[in-house]
Structures are given as C-alpha cells and as structure tokens.
Design an enzyme around this catalytic site. Structure first.
Site, short mmCIF file in Angstrom:
data_model
loop_
_atom_site.label_atom_id
_atom_site.label_comp_id
_atom_site.label_asym_id
_atom_site.label_seq_id
_atom_site.Cartn_x
_atom_site.Cartn_y
_atom_site.Cartn_z
CB SER A 121 -0.91 0.02 1.24
OG SER A 121 -1.84 -1.01 1.19
CG HIS A 142 -5.15 -7.60 -0.33
ND1 HIS A 142 -5.09 -6.66 -1.34
CD2 HIS A 142 -4.13 -7.30 0.53
CE1 HIS A 142 -4.08 -5.83 -1.09
NE2 HIS A 142 -3.49 -6.19 0.03
CD GLU A 188 -8.10 -6.49 -3.54
OE1 GLU A 188 -8.38 -5.72 -4.49
OE2 GLU A 188 -6.98 -7.03 -3.41
CB ALA A 248 1.38 -0.44 4.60
CG ASN A 256 -1.46 1.43 11.42
OD1 ASN A 256 -1.21 0.96 10.30
ND2 ASN A 256 -2.05 0.72 12.37
CG HIS A 283 -6.44 2.36 3.26
ND1 HIS A 283 -5.57 1.31 3.48
CD2 HIS A 283 -6.33 2.66 1.95
CE1 HIS A 283 -4.97 0.98 2.35
NE2 HIS A 283 -5.42 1.78 1.41
#
Length: 333
Positions: free
Chosen positions: A41, A101, A104, A131, A269, A304
């Site tokens: 990402s 993924h 999805e 990420a 994050n 996101h």
C-alpha cells in the site's frame, strides 16, 4: 455451484499462456528478470527506481486479476535497477504494482498467481513489501521492519492456506517454513540500510540511523477490518511485532516454488491497544449516585488514509533501500 475452498489455490490459466503474452509485449532483455518486487500500500513508487521501464497493465496479463485497494496500481513494471544510462550493467527486475488480497474476494489462485508466474520466469529472489501496523511499542511508526518469521492465523485455522488442494507436479505436498525468510537477503537489507553512504564504493549503503530499521515477526490476519484492542493484545502476546492483511500467502507460495524471500514491512500506524476500557457501568453508577464520573476516552481508530500518508512520506527511503538491495543481489551473482 460455488467453488470449494480447497480448489481456490489451483491456477486456472496455464502459465505458458501468460509467458507468451508477456513475450509479445516486452523486449527480450526484460523477459528474464533476476528479482521480483511486490509493492504494498502506497509503495508503488518503487517502480521509479527502474531504468527503461515497460509497464504492462494487469488486464493484458492472462491469469491476473485487478487490484481494487486504494494505493495499489494494477500493472507489472519491467525494467533495470542500476547500470549506466544505456542500461548496461543493470539488474533486470519485475515489480508488481498492486497485489491481490483474499478480502477483495480473490481466491488463492488469483492472489498467488503472480508469484507462481515469477517462478516460471526463472526468478530466484523476491522482495515483498507491505504496510503494517505495529504491535510492539519499541517499533514506532516509520520503522522499516525486516521480517524474520510470521504468525498466520488464517493458515492455521481456516481454508486460506494457499497450498490447500491437489499437488501439481513437480511440487511436493508439505512445504517447510522454519526458514522461510532468507538470512542471505536479510543481510543484504541491513547492509543496504546501514552501510556508509559512499557512492563511489561498490558496497555503499544508505547510511540510515540504526533505529530506522528493526527485525520482527509479521502476523497475517484476513482483514479487511483493523484489529480490536483484544485482538491486538492477543497477537502481541503471541509474539508478533507487526500485523497486516497480505504477504504470507505470497511468501508460502514463493517458498513452495523454491524462491528466496525478503519481506520489508513499513510501519504506517500503531495498533490501538489501550491499557483498559471505558467503563460505561461505572459512569452510570456514578450518575445514579450523584458522584463525579471519570470518563475514559475511547481508543483512537486507524484509517487507510493514515496508512497511505505514511507510505507516501517514506516512499523515497523504501525505493532507495529496495534499489540498493537489488544491486547487492546482482553483484553477488
């Protein structure tokens, strides 16, 4: 009739069809890439490290699906890393600009088809980026974590292991994963990151500070929801340092195909794991008795957009690091 979960790992498009399609679209010197790169990402700018790049949209690649996640493009980028302006001495690579993924709606055959294709192209080394959220308080946002192990709950408890189903020769039934993450490639990663930045030297690195990188264990969860505090606490207690929604299916199939694997997780994050919970019961009891109630703030939520923002801010460092690792791989062979 819907497909059985056990059939989701079986490719439906013959690889020679895909290779033939690429042969018609690429110059001969790019058809035998030395290294594959999977971009996570916000990290598709890694393709800017390539010389003489040729991008092939996924829609022109038989067997490929379309990535639907923001921050992922849908193209293969073929090109050279390093070398002179004429491309001499460069290392041929292919970069996957956007992955697939399970969350999805892609079956495992679609998620892992590109990895098997890379093996059919003769690739022996693959660099996978992602990420990830940090579970470890000692690993702050912005750190690049070189993964040395993984914890994959979907592999252990559900029908998402990418090797489920009939064995296709010459593959074997059982794939060992105790050494899934190449120590050779991890060594190149730390050399590339921390060796002094001396462009005139064949072994120069980026000269990054020691704290810019870390080693750790990656926890794969299916997503697409971010972890609850209890789930984050569980994964941390199980020994995971970072968590994400991708990568492990690619690692498993790459190892089954005989490739050496390097995984770089960019921490975008911190997983929200509060020390305690807001007690609504205590607040109501205080309200009923006329006492002063201490109201605990709710845990912050991850977005996101936050993930993409950090990915973009670190894109140049990630690009330079991957570029230097590829050069070290090329120089060692």
């Amino acid at each position: 009739m819907s497909a059985s979960p056990l059939s989701t790992a079986i490719p439906t498009t013959p690889f020679d069809v895909t290779v033939s399609a690429l042969t018609a679209l690429l110059p001969a010197h790019l058809l035998r890439p030395r290294v594959a790169i999977v971009c996570g990402s916000g990290l598709s700018t890694l393709a800017s490290a390539l010389r003489g790049v040729v991008e092939v949209p996924y829609e022109k690649v038989p067997g490929f699906s379309k990535s639907t996640v923001p921050g992922h493009r849908s193209a293969l980028a073929f090109g050279l890393v390093g070398g002179d302006d004429n491309g001499e001495g460069g290392v041929p690579v292919v970069a996957m600009l956007g992955r697939f993924h399970p969350y999805e709606g892609h079956g495992m055959s679609a998620v892992t088809y590109p990895i098997r294709l890379f093996a059919h192209l003769g690739i022996k080394d693959i660099i996978i980026t992602n990420a990830a959220g940090s579970l470890n308080p000692k690993i702050p946002v912005g750190t690049i974590v070189v993964i040395h192990d993984h914890l994959a709950l979907p592999n252990l408890t559900g029908p998402l292991n990418p090797l489920l189903g009939p064995v296709v020769p010459p593959h074997k039934r059982f794939t060992p994963l105790s050494a899934a993450y190449s120590s050779r490639l991890r060594r190149f990663a730390f050399l590339a990151a921390h060796s002094p930045a001396s462009p005139g030297s064949a072994s120069h690195g980026l000269g990054l500070p020691r704290e810019a990188t870390a080693e750790g264990t990656y926890a794969w969860v299916s997503g697409p929801t971010y972890e609850t505090p209890a789930e984050g606490r569980f994964l941390r207690a199980a020994g995971a340092d970072v968590v994400g929604m991708s990568t492990v299916p690619e690692v498993v199939v790459a190892r089954a195909e005989g490739m050496e694997v390097l995984v770089l997780s960019l921490v975008t994050n911190a997983v929200k794991i509060p020390d305690g919970y807001r007690s609504v019961k205590a607040e109501v009891e205080a309200e009923v008795t006329g006492s002063a109630a201490e109201i605990k703030t709710e845990a912050e939520e991850v977005s996101h957009e936050e993930v993409l923002s950090v990915g973009q801010s670190k894109a140049e460092v990630m690009r330079a690091l991957v570029e230097r690792i590829v050069q070290l791989v090329g120089a060692a062979n």
